[in-house]
Design an enzyme around this catalytic site. Structure first.
Site, PDB file in Angstrom:
ATOM      1  N   GLU A  41     -12.607 -31.939  43.825  1.00 26.00           N
ATOM      2  CA  GLU A  41     -14.019 -31.756  44.184  1.00 26.00           C
ATOM      3  C   GLU A  41     -14.295 -30.563  44.183  1.00 26.00           C
ATOM      4  O   GLU A  41     -13.931 -29.867  45.374  1.00 26.00           O
ATOM      5  CB  GLU A  41     -14.531 -32.614  45.197  1.00 26.00           C
ATOM      6  CG  GLU A  41     -16.025 -32.894  45.069  1.00 26.00           C
ATOM      7  CD  GLU A  41     -16.869 -33.555  46.158  1.00 26.00           C
ATOM      8  OE1 GLU A  41     -16.094 -34.531  46.848  1.00 26.00           O
ATOM      9  OE2 GLU A  41     -18.056 -33.693  46.301  1.00 26.00           O
ATOM     10  N   ARG A 266      -1.387 -38.188  53.509  1.00 27.61           N
ATOM     11  CA  ARG A 266      -1.979 -36.752  53.243  1.00 27.61           C
ATOM     12  C   ARG A 266      -1.251 -35.601  54.306  1.00 27.61           C
ATOM     13  O   ARG A 266      -0.643 -36.270  55.315  1.00 27.61           O
ATOM     14  CB  ARG A 266      -3.365 -36.736  53.484  1.00 27.61           C
ATOM     15  CG  ARG A 266      -3.735 -36.977  54.915  1.00 27.61           C
ATOM     16  CD  ARG A 266      -5.196 -36.408  55.146  1.00 27.61           C
ATOM     17  NE  ARG A 266      -6.246 -37.070  54.156  1.00 27.61           N
ATOM     18  CZ  ARG A 266      -7.052 -36.259  53.543  1.00 27.61           C
ATOM     19  NH1 ARG A 266      -7.146 -34.895  53.764  1.00 27.61           N
ATOM     20  NH2 ARG A 266      -7.591 -36.792  52.610  1.00 27.61           N
ATOM     21  N   LYS A 276     -12.175 -30.065  54.564  1.00 29.02           N
ATOM     22  CA  LYS A 276     -12.699 -29.034  53.531  1.00 29.02           C
ATOM     23  C   LYS A 276     -14.222 -28.712  54.250  1.00 29.02           C
ATOM     24  O   LYS A 276     -14.851 -27.455  54.356  1.00 29.02           O
ATOM     25  CB  LYS A 276     -13.330 -29.393  52.168  1.00 29.02           C
ATOM     26  CG  LYS A 276     -12.187 -28.691  51.288  1.00 29.02           C
ATOM     27  CD  LYS A 276     -12.585 -29.058  49.841  1.00 29.02           C
ATOM     28  CE  LYS A 276     -12.123 -30.449  49.306  1.00 29.02           C
ATOM     29  NZ  LYS A 276     -12.447 -30.510  47.963  1.00 29.02           N
TER      30      LYS A 276
HETATM   31  P1  ATP Z   1     -11.095 -32.982  52.188  1.00 26.88           P
HETATM   32  O1  ATP Z   1     -11.146 -33.973  53.118  1.00 26.88           O
HETATM   33  O2  ATP Z   1     -10.215 -31.661  52.643  1.00 26.88           O
HETATM   34  O3  ATP Z   1     -12.481 -32.724  51.803  1.00 26.88           O
HETATM   35  P2  ATP Z   1     -10.654 -34.136  49.688  1.00 26.88           P
HETATM   36  O4  ATP Z   1      -9.801 -35.351  49.455  1.00 26.88           O
HETATM   37  O5  ATP Z   1     -12.194 -34.673  49.722  1.00 26.88           O
HETATM   38  O6  ATP Z   1     -10.193 -33.284  50.838  1.00 26.88           O
HETATM   39  P3  ATP Z   1     -10.661 -33.515  46.945  1.00 26.88           P
HETATM   40  O7  ATP Z   1     -11.060 -32.236  46.478  1.00 26.88           O
HETATM   41  O8  ATP Z   1     -11.293 -34.525  46.654  1.00 26.88           O
HETATM   42  O9  ATP Z   1     -10.508 -33.166  48.536  1.00 26.88           O
HETATM   43  O10 ATP Z   1      -9.038 -33.438  46.947  1.00 26.88           O
HETATM   44  C1  ATP Z   1      -8.355 -33.332  45.805  1.00 26.88           C
HETATM   45  C2  ATP Z   1      -7.110 -34.093  45.681  1.00 26.88           C
HETATM   46  O11 ATP Z   1      -6.136 -33.526  46.758  1.00 26.88           O
HETATM   47  C3  ATP Z   1      -7.256 -35.528  45.993  1.00 26.88           C
HETATM   48  O12 ATP Z   1      -6.362 -36.262  45.298  1.00 26.88           O
HETATM   49  C4  ATP Z   1      -6.695 -35.676  47.326  1.00 26.88           C
HETATM   50  O13 ATP Z   1      -6.155 -36.732  47.707  1.00 26.88           O
HETATM   51  C5  ATP Z   1      -5.810 -34.738  47.382  1.00 26.88           C
HETATM   52  N1  ATP Z   1      -5.680 -34.083  48.839  1.00 26.88           N
HETATM   53  C6  ATP Z   1      -6.846 -33.664  49.670  1.00 26.88           C
HETATM   54  N2  ATP Z   1      -6.368 -33.277  50.856  1.00 26.88           N
HETATM   55  C7  ATP Z   1      -5.000 -33.362  51.207  1.00 26.88           C
HETATM   56  C8  ATP Z   1      -3.865 -33.348  51.968  1.00 26.88           C
HETATM   57  N3  ATP Z   1      -4.286 -33.129  53.353  1.00 26.88           N
HETATM   58  N4  ATP Z   1      -2.586 -33.616  51.772  1.00 26.88           N
HETATM   59  C9  ATP Z   1      -2.613 -34.173  50.410  1.00 26.88           C
HETATM   60  N5  ATP Z   1      -3.237 -34.230  49.293  1.00 26.88           N
HETATM   61  C10 ATP Z   1      -4.736 -33.824  49.722  1.00 26.88           C
HETATM   62 MG    MG Z   2     -12.379 -36.368  47.888  1.00 25.09          MG
END
Ligand code: ATP
Ligand code: MG
Length: 563
Positions: A41, A266, A276
Site C-alpha cells: 500500500e 511476518r 508503517k
Molecule cells: P504495516 O503493518 O507496516 O503497515 P502492511 O502489511 O500494512 O504493513 P503493506 O504495504 O500492505 O503493509 O504490505 C505489503 C506486503 O508486505 C504485504 O503482502 C504484507 O503482507 C507484507 N509485509 C508487511 N509487513 C511485513 C513483515 N513485517 N514481514 C513480512 N511481510 C510483511
Molecule cells: Mg496492508
C-alpha cells in the site's frame, strides 16, 4: 543473481510455501503456472519486513520460472501518495528484483470492482446499509455471541442497485451508507458477518483524482485484483488467515478465477518497530531525520546506513518462512551485512577521536609512501600507498597514561607498532594548563618498517594511524539500536516512544581519514581498520566528507550461536 538462484535450487529443500507450489504443479491446479505479486500500500516507505515479502514473492517466481507483479494496493485515498509509489519502486529495484512491465494499481480496477459489486447486489449477495459505523460495529456481536442483522439487510435488489449508484454519484455524505456483503451474521468468523465492501470517502485519490467518492475495502479489492491479474499464489502475512474464507467467498460468489491464498509469519525484529504507522510517527514527530534515517528499519534507511542488497537477500533467505510468529534477533541482520562487507570492502585507516603524535627523530618535512594491503579477504584487491610523516594522528583510546597490566597499546615509555609502518615508543606526554593531553612525543625505529623489520624489537600491539599532513577531515556518525528494549511496542501500558535510545546517534565531527578517501563517492563502503564498516553519507559536501557507521567488526551473533 543467476548463480545464487542455481545454488538455491541445488542445495535447498523446499520450504512449506514451495512445497504447496510443487504440489500444485504436480496436480495441475494452475497448469504449472507460478505467478505471484508484491502488493504494497503506497502509504509509507518499505521496511525490512517488506523485504522479506519481496524476496519471498520474487524468489518463488524465480525458483519456479514464473512471474511476479508489482501491485500498488491504493484503495485508501487519504493516506496514499505518489512520493511513496516512487520510493517503493526504487527500493524493490535496489533489492535486485524486476517486475518488467507488470506494474499495476488496484485503482486501475475500480470500474471492474464496481461492476462486480453490482453483480453481487443483483445476486442478492450484497446490500446497502444505512447504519452508522458505530451501529455496525455494535451489532457485530463477539466471537461467542452472534451479531444482529441490519434492519436494511432485506432491501430489494432494485433499491440496493439504485442506492449503490447514488453512493457512486456522491448523493450521500461520508458515513451515511456502506455496501455490505450478505453472508452470515452468526458466522463464528467475525470477518464473515456481513463485512463492509464499499464506503464513501470524499477525498482525492493520488491517481483517479475526484472520479470516485466510493472506495472498495481491502478485502474486496485485494482478491479481485489477484483474480484479474491471474495470480496463482497470493502470499500474505498470518493475520490474513481469518480473512481467507472471505477472499474465497467473494471470488466464488462472482464465479471468477480464484488464486490460492497462503499465509506466512511476518518478520518481527528485536529492538525495532515495524509498523508503517509507527515509522510515520517517528518521521512526523522528527524523532528521526526522515524515512531514510540510518537508524530506521526502512530499506532506504538500511541503504543509507551502508547495507548491501545482497546482505538483505541473504538475511531473508536465512530467516526462512514460518507458519508461526517469532522474533528475529536484529544481530542476525547485522551479521549478514558484516559477512558481506568483510568480503567486498577495502581496509582503510581512519581515526575517529584523534590525538596528535609527533615523531621527534623523523625528519621534518619528509613524506614517505608505505605500501599496505587493500583487502586480505580478496586476493584481487591489491595494494595501495599511504603517506607517513613526522606528525600522525592516533586514536585517543590507543594511549593510556596509567595502563593496566596487559594493555598492549601505547603508554609512557611503551612501544607499539603502527599498522603497515614502524614501531614507535612514547617519550613524553605534553599537556595543557588544564592537564588535558595535547600531544605525544615519540621516537620511531627506522629499521622496524613493516615487512622489512630487522630491529629485533618485540611488540604485542598494532594500532591504526593517519598522517597529519595529508589527513582528510571528516564527520563520522555512529549508530546504536533505535530502541533500548527488545520489543518496544509490546511494553505494558507504555508507548514505544518512551524506549527510544538517546544514544542511538553519536556524531564525531573531527575525524581524520587517510587521503585515499578524499575522492570517495556517495554510498561507497569501507572497513575502517579495527573500527568497523562505514559508508559515505549523502550529507557529504566538497568541504566535508560524512560517513555512517554501518556495523562494527565484532561478531556478537556468531559468538552467541557457539555458546
Ligand atoms: P504495516 O503493518 O507496516 O503497515 P502492511 O502489511 O500494512 O504493513 P503493506 O504495504 O500492505 O503493509 O504490505 C505489503 C506486503 O508486505 C504485504 O503482502 C504484507 O503482507 C507484507 N509485509 C508487511 N509487513 C511485513 C513483515 N513485517 N514481514 C513480512 N511481510 C510483511
Ligand atoms: Mg496492508
Amino acid at each position: 543473481m543467476d548463480k545464487e538462484k542455481d545454488h538455491l535450487a541445488l542445495t535447498n529443500s523446499l520450504n512449506f510455501i514451495e512445497q504447496i507450489v510443487e504440489d500444485h504443479n504436480t496436480n495441475g491446479r494452475f497448469e504449472k503456472r507460478v505467478h505471484t505479486r508484491f502488493p504494497p500500500e503506497p502509504n509509507g516507505y518499505l521496511h525490512i519486513g517488506h523485504a522479506k515479502s519481496i524476496c519471498l514473492n520474487f524468489g518463488l517466481a524465480q525458483r519456479f520460472h514464473g512471474l511476479t507483479n508489482l501491485r500498488f494496493d491504493d484503495t485508501n485515498p487519504e493516506t496514499e501518495e505518489a512520493e511513496y509509489v516512487e520510493a517503493i519502486e526504487q527500493d524493490v529495484k535496489w533489492l535486485g528484483f524486476s517486475w518488467d512491465e507488470r506494474k499495476f494499481f488496484a485503482s486501475d480496477y475500480f470500474e471492474q470492482m464496481y461492476a462486480y459489486a453490482s453483480q453481487l447486489i443483483r445476486d442478492g449477495k450484497a446490500y446497502v446499509d444505512d447504519q452508522t459505523a458505530e451501529e455496525i460495529s455494535a451489532t457485530r456481536g463477539t466471537p461467542t455471541v452472534p451479531g444482529k442483522e441490519s434492519p436494511f439487510r432485506n432491501r430489494s435488489v432494485e433499491e440496493n442497485l439504485a442506492l449503490f449508484e447514488q453512493m457512486k454519484q456522491g448523493k450521500f455524505q461520508e458515513g451515511a451508507k456502506v455496501l455490505r456483503a450478505k453472508i452470515d451474521m452468526a458466522s463464528p468468523n467475525m470477518h464473515m458477518r456481513d463485512p463492509v465492501l464499499y464506503r464513501i470517502k470524499k477525498a482525492a485519490h493520488h491517481r483517479t483524482g475526484n472520479a470516485w467518492c466510493i472506495y472498495p475495502m481491502y478485502d474486496f479489492a485485494h482478491c479481485i485484483s489477484d483474480s484479474i491479474e491471474r495470480i496463482t499464489h497470493s502470499i500474505c502475512t498470518l493475520e490474513f488467515e481469518v480473512h481467507r474464507p472471505l477472499y474465497d467467498w467473494i471470488l466464488e460468489s462472482l464465479g471468477v478465477y480464484q488464486p490460492q491464498q497462503i499465509e506466512f509469519a511476518r518478520l518481527n525484529l528485536s529492538y525495532t518497530v515495524m509498523s508503517k504507522r509507527k515509522l510515520l510517527q517517528l518521521v512526523n514527530e522528527k524523532l528521526v531525520s526522515g524515512w531514510d534515517d540510518p537508524r530506521m528499519p526502512t530499506i532506504s534507511g538500511l541503504r543509507r546506513r551502508g547495507y548491501t542488497p545482497e546482505s538483505i537477500r541473504n538475511f531473508a533467505h536465512r530467516i526462512g518462512v514460518a507458519k508461526r510468529d517469532n522474533l528475529i534477533d536484529v544481530a542476525l541482520l547485522e551479521f549478514s551485512v558484516r559477512e558481506h562487507l568483510n568480503q567486498v570492502c577495502s581496509r582503510v585507516m581512519a581515526v575517529l577521536n584523534p590525538i596528535k603524535v609527533v615523531i621527534t627523530n623523523y625528519p621534518e618535512g619528509k613524506t614517505e609512501m608505505l605500501t599496505t594491503e587493500n583487502n586480505p579477504e580478496d586476493p584481487q584487491a591489491g595494494h595501495r600507498e599511504i603517506p607517513f610523516g613526522r606528525e600522525i594522528w592516533i586514536e585517543q583510546d590507543d594511549f593510556m597514561e596509567n595502563p593496566p597490566k596487559g594493555y598492549f597499546r601505547l603508554s609512557p615509555q611503551g612501544m607499539v607498532r603502527l599498522k603497515s609502518a614502524y614501531i614507535i615508543q612514547c617519550q613524553e606526554v605534553v599537556k595543557d594548563a588544564q592537564g588535558q593531553i595535547q600531544e605525544l612525543k615519540c621516537l620511531y625505529f627506522e629499521n622496524s618498517k613493516s615487512g622489512a623489520d630487522t630491529s629485533g624489537l618485540k611488540v604485542k600491539g598494532t594500532i591504526h594511524w593517519v598522517s597529519a599532513a595529508e589527513a582528510v577531515d571528516a564527520e563520522v556518525r555512529l549508530y546504536d539500536r533505535l530502541f533500548t528494549v527488545e520489543e518496544p511496542d509490546k511494553q505494558e501500558d507504555k508507548d514505544y516512544k518512551e524506549f527510544i535510545n538517546p544514544a542511538s546517534l553519536v556524531v564525531l565531527p573531527h575525524c581524520k581519514i587517510e587521503p585515499s578517501l578524499r575522492q570517495a563517492k556517495l554510498g561507497e563502503r569501507f572497513q575502517f581498520q579495527r573500527l568497523g564498516y562505514f559508508c559515505v553519507d549523502k550529507d557529504s559536501s566538497p568541504q566535508q566528507l560524512v560517513f555512517n557507521k554501518t556495523v562494527g567488526l565484532k561478531d556478537s551473533w556468531a559468538k552467541e550461536q557457539k555458546k
